[in-house]
Design a protein around this motif. Structure first.
Motif, PDB file in Angstrom:
ATOM      1  N   UNK A  71       0.826  -1.206   0.000  1.00 36.48           N
ATOM      2  CA  UNK A  71       0.000   0.000   0.000  1.00 36.48           C
ATOM      3  C   UNK A  71       0.867   1.267   0.000  1.00 36.48           C
ATOM      4  N   UNK A  72       2.003   1.219   0.681  1.00 30.89           N
ATOM      5  CA  UNK A  72       2.907   2.377   0.674  1.00 30.89           C
ATOM      6  C   UNK A  72       3.443   2.626  -0.735  1.00 30.89           C
ATOM      7  N   UNK A  73       3.787   1.547  -1.403  1.00 28.98           N
ATOM      8  CA  UNK A  73       4.276   1.683  -2.780  1.00 28.98           C
ATOM      9  C   UNK A  73       3.175   2.204  -3.700  1.00 28.98           C
ATOM     10  N   UNK A  74       1.963   1.703  -3.509  1.00 29.28           N
ATOM     11  CA  UNK A  74       0.839   2.097  -4.351  1.00 29.28           C
ATOM     12  C   UNK A  74       0.449   3.552  -4.145  1.00 29.28           C
ATOM     13  N   UNK A  75       0.404   3.986  -2.885  1.00 30.37           N
ATOM     14  CA  UNK A  75      -0.034   5.345  -2.576  1.00 30.37           C
ATOM     15  C   UNK A  75       1.105   6.361  -2.639  1.00 30.37           C
ATOM     16  N   UNK A  76       2.335   5.838  -2.701  1.00 29.73           N
ATOM     17  CA  UNK A  76       3.540   6.691  -2.681  1.00 29.73           C
ATOM     18  C   UNK A  76       3.614   7.511  -1.399  1.00 29.73           C
ATOM     19  N   UNK A  77       3.102   6.913  -0.316  1.00 26.06           N
ATOM     20  CA  UNK A  77       3.121   7.565   0.995  1.00 26.06           C
ATOM     21  C   UNK A  77       3.600   6.555   2.034  1.00 26.06           C
ATOM     22  N   UNK A  78       4.280   7.031   3.066  1.00 28.51           N
ATOM     23  CA  UNK A  78       4.610   6.170   4.196  1.00 28.51           C
ATOM     24  C   UNK A  78       3.316   5.832   4.937  1.00 28.51           C
ATOM     25  N   UNK A  79       3.275   4.652   5.547  1.00 29.17           N
ATOM     26  CA  UNK A  79       2.088   4.212   6.287  1.00 29.17           C
ATOM     27  C   UNK A  79       2.516   3.789   7.684  1.00 29.17           C
ATOM     28  N   UNK A  80       1.717   4.194   8.683  1.00 32.27           N
ATOM     29  CA  UNK A  80       2.014   3.821  10.062  1.00 32.27           C
ATOM     30  C   UNK A  80       0.733   3.405  10.773  1.00 32.27           C
ATOM     31  N   UNK A  81       0.865   2.395  11.624  1.00 32.53           N
ATOM     32  CA  UNK A  81      -0.242   1.912  12.443  1.00 32.53           C
ATOM     33  C   UNK A  81       0.263   0.753  13.278  1.00 32.53           C
ATOM     34  N   UNK A  82      -0.479   0.380  14.308  1.00 35.08           N
ATOM     35  CA  UNK A  82      -0.032  -0.755  15.127  1.00 35.08           C
ATOM     36  C   UNK A  82      -0.920  -1.973  14.889  1.00 35.08           C
ATOM     37  N   UNK A  83      -0.320  -3.150  15.111  1.00 36.20           N
ATOM     38  CA  UNK A  83      -1.015  -4.419  14.920  1.00 36.20           C
ATOM     39  C   UNK A  83      -0.597  -5.398  16.012  1.00 36.20           C
ATOM     40  N   UNK A  84      -1.337  -6.496  16.132  1.00 36.90           N
ATOM     41  CA  UNK A  84      -0.907  -7.615  16.959  1.00 36.90           C
ATOM     42  C   UNK A  84       0.195  -8.342  16.191  1.00 36.90           C
ATOM     43  N   UNK A  85       1.349  -8.500  16.814  1.00 38.61           N
ATOM     44  CA  UNK A  85       2.470  -9.160  16.149  1.00 38.61           C
ATOM     45  C   UNK A  85       3.036 -10.230  17.074  1.00 38.61           C
ATOM     46  N   UNK A  86       3.177 -11.449  16.529  1.00 41.27           N
ATOM     47  CA  UNK A  86       3.690 -12.575  17.310  1.00 41.27           C
ATOM     48  C   UNK A  86       5.076 -12.947  16.820  1.00 41.27           C
ATOM     49  N   UNK A  87       5.996 -13.063  17.768  1.00 42.20           N
ATOM     50  CA  UNK A  87       7.393 -13.343  17.429  1.00 42.20           C
ATOM     51  C   UNK A  87       8.000 -14.223  18.521  1.00 42.20           C
ATOM     52  N   UNK A  88       8.532 -15.355  18.119  1.00 40.59           N
ATOM     53  CA  UNK A  88       9.145 -16.299  19.067  1.00 40.59           C
ATOM     54  C   UNK A  88       8.208 -16.666  20.207  1.00 40.59           C
ATOM     55  N   UNK A  89       6.934 -16.815  19.865  1.00 40.18           N
ATOM     56  CA  UNK A  89       5.940 -17.218  20.849  1.00 40.18           C
ATOM     57  C   UNK A  89       5.430 -16.111  21.747  1.00 40.18           C
ATOM     58  N   UNK A  90       5.939 -14.894  21.582  1.00 36.96           N
ATOM     59  CA  UNK A  90       5.519 -13.754  22.392  1.00 36.96           C
ATOM     60  C   UNK A  90       4.703 -12.788  21.545  1.00 36.96           C
ATOM     61  N   UNK A  91       3.766 -12.107  22.193  1.00 36.43           N
ATOM     62  CA  UNK A  91       2.879 -11.183  21.496  1.00 36.43           C
ATOM     63  C   UNK A  91       3.254  -9.735  21.796  1.00 36.43           C
ATOM     64  N   UNK A  92       3.108  -8.884  20.788  1.00 32.48           N
ATOM     65  CA  UNK A  92       3.439  -7.468  20.911  1.00 32.48           C
ATOM     66  C   UNK A  92       2.331  -6.617  20.300  1.00 32.48           C
TER      67      UNK A  92
END
Length: 256
Positions: A71-92
């Motif tokens: 979407x950043x490439x398509x809109x030619x704009x930087x995009x920011x937001x937060x999400x649920x992210x799981x890494x090495x069994x831990x959630x962020x």
């Protein structure tokens, strides 16, 4: 170096724990946006403020980051937001900043929301994220971080303090007040993007996404599902800080 940065704030409902549907919804809104530098989405924009990260496929975080790149490439704009992210069994509760060139930075929410038990489900972050983008120094925060002024204290000479949130209606006056206060005390632009609608827990969200300049003047504000545009100006920051040298009188201390 640019003097102006054009920013879009997307204030939208969020479908509960349905990442694919939310990505499609935000993509449709982004298709209407042109000629901006930065697009800001709410906190946990693919799920709502869920305390059940185990309900999500562990691959969803990576899928959404790849979507943000597209979407950043398509809109030619930087995009920011937060999400649920799981890494090495831990959630962020992890914020991503993605540029049209595919560059990716991350920030993990420093202050997890104990009232909802977020501290029991998600790992707290320990580091700031300061990005130099198109001549502006941006400092990113997530929701509950807004209540803690020491964490956002302008010792890093940033230009913009930016919050993404799921901030509910019962405490919306605090959101309004603190966004303005953060702008004034840090002599920076302060921008907050909140969601709208209601969630699976029955909480109502009334938006109040807003932007304030370094003197606390409100630039944009909304209480409905809406795409907001605001242009910030580097010259405003320079002029304000040159005329009012309040930051030079701040107390000098560090977080341990």
């Amino acid at each position: 170096m640019k003097n102006e940065l054009k920013i879009t704030l997307i204030q939208s409902p969020i479908i509960w724990e349905q990442p694919a549907l939310n990505r499609n919804s935000f993509a449709a809104k982004m298709d209407t946006i042109n000629g901006v530098d930065l697009i800001v989405l709410p906190e946990m924009f693919t799920t709502g403020f869920t305390m059940s990260p185990e309900n999500l496929d562990v691959e969803e975080g990576g899928i959404t980051v790849n979507w943000m790149k597209e979407m950043a490439k398509k809109t030619k704009a930087a995009i920011v937001g937060s999400i649920v992210y799981t890494e090495n069994g831990l959630h962020y509760n992890r914020l991503f900043f993605v540029t049209p060139k595919g560059e990716v930075w991350k920030y993990d929410k420093r202050h997890t929301f104990t009232l909802a038990g977020e501290n029991e489900k998600y790992q707290a972050g320990k580091q700031h994220l300061i990005i130099n983008y198109k001549g502006f120094k941006l400092n990113f925060m997530i929701c509950y971080d807004l209540r803690f002024p020491v964490w956002s204290r302008n010792t890093l000479d940033y230009d913009v303090l930016l919050y993404v949130a799921n901030w509910p209606k019962p405490r919306i006056e605090a959101w309004d007040t603190l966004l303005k206060a953060r702008a004034i005390e840090n002599m920076s632009y302060c921008i907050g993007v909140n969601r709208i609608g209601s969630d699976e827990k029955g909480l109502e969200y009334v938006g109040h996404s807003a932007a304030y300049d370094a003197l606390g003047q409100q630039l944009v504000f909304s209480e409905k599902e809406e795409i907001l545009q605001v242009t910030i100006d580097k010259r405003h920051i320079s002029k304000t800080r040159d005329n009012l040298k309040f930051l030079q009188d701040r107390d000098m201390f560090r977080l341990l």
